[in-house]
Design an enzyme around this catalytic site. Structure first.
Site, short mmCIF file in Angstrom:
data_model
loop_
_atom_site.label_atom_id
_atom_site.label_comp_id
_atom_site.label_asym_id
_atom_site.label_seq_id
_atom_site.Cartn_x
_atom_site.Cartn_y
_atom_site.Cartn_z
N GLY A 1 48.30 30.84 -2.90
CA GLY A 1 47.49 29.64 -3.10
C GLY A 1 46.72 29.18 -1.88
O GLY A 1 45.98 28.21 -1.95
N HIS A 2 46.84 29.88 -0.75
CA HIS A 2 46.20 29.42 0.49
C HIS A 2 45.48 30.57 1.17
O HIS A 2 46.02 31.13 2.12
CB HIS A 2 47.25 28.83 1.42
CG HIS A 2 46.70 27.91 2.46
ND1 HIS A 2 46.25 28.33 3.68
CD2 HIS A 2 46.55 26.56 2.46
CE1 HIS A 2 45.86 27.29 4.40
NE2 HIS A 2 46.04 26.21 3.67
N PHE A 3 44.39 30.93 0.91
CA PHE A 3 43.51 30.60 -0.20
C PHE A 3 43.20 31.90 -0.93
O PHE A 3 42.90 32.88 -0.25
CB PHE A 3 42.21 29.98 0.31
CG PHE A 3 42.44 28.68 1.05
CD1 PHE A 3 42.72 27.51 0.37
CD2 PHE A 3 42.35 28.63 2.44
CE1 PHE A 3 42.90 26.31 1.06
CE2 PHE A 3 42.54 27.43 3.13
CZ PHE A 3 42.81 26.28 2.44
N ILE B 1 44.43 32.39 4.57
CA ILE B 1 44.62 31.79 5.90
C ILE B 1 46.05 31.27 5.96
O ILE B 1 46.50 30.56 5.06
CB ILE B 1 43.64 30.61 6.13
CG1 ILE B 1 42.18 31.05 6.02
CG2 ILE B 1 43.91 29.92 7.47
CD1 ILE B 1 41.70 31.97 7.11
N ILE C 1 53.02 32.19 0.35
CA ILE C 1 52.05 31.13 0.64
C ILE C 1 50.61 31.56 0.36
O ILE C 1 49.76 30.74 0.01
CB ILE C 1 52.21 30.64 2.11
CG1 ILE C 1 51.55 29.26 2.31
CG2 ILE C 1 51.66 31.63 3.12
CD1 ILE C 1 52.37 28.14 1.79
#
Length: 148
Positions: free
Chosen positions: A47-49, A54, A44
């Site tokens: 892409g986050h972030f 986060i 995850i």
């Protein structure tokens, strides 16, 4: 108390969507405390972030739901425990979700859930997520145990 190998016998989720690593407290039909070690290796975070990782709030809520699923399954009577492989927990609703503090790689995310109501195969749970005793998220969850 319950390690990830045993959790995988209870829940159908697998990497990268198995979001609890261990259960440390469980009182059937009352409460559960479980945790997830959040690592930078989680897909995850690609892409986050980028540059500011986060852990998404929706993943925190899903982790709460998985802990609630373990609680519901472990609260079943012995005769129903035998057929656990033929059951699954379906999420029914989320109410009052609030995100209070960010969760980052390196954090140990602790889920604490209490049963608010239980009738038949329906469970209503109060869930809270903490890092180092700081409240990060909370929600009321409703789920039901059904046949696969």
């Amino acid at each position: 108390m319950i390690d990830v190998v045993e959790i995988q016998k209870i829940l159908p989720h697998r990497f990268p969507f198995l979001l609890i690593d261990r259960v440390v407290e469980l009182e059937p039909a009352k409460n559960i405390v479980a945790y997830k070690n959040v690592t930078i290796g989680e897909p995850i975070f690609q892409g986050h972030f980028p540059g500011h990782p986060i852990y998404p709030g929706v993943m925190i809520i899903e982790g709460m739901a998985q802990a609630g699923g373990v609680l519901a399954f472990k609260s079943m009577s012995d005769e129903h425990q035998a057929g656990i492989e033929n059951k699954v927990v379906y999420f029914m609703s989320i109410d009052g979700a609030k995100f209070r503090h960010p969760v980052r790689p390196g954090d140990r995310l602790e889920y604490r859930l209490n049963v608010l109501k239980h009738k038949g195969n329906i469970w209503v749970l109060e869930g809270k997520a903490y890092v180092d005793d700081v409240l990060c998220a909370e929600a009321e969850l409703k789920a039901m145990i059904v046949d696969k």
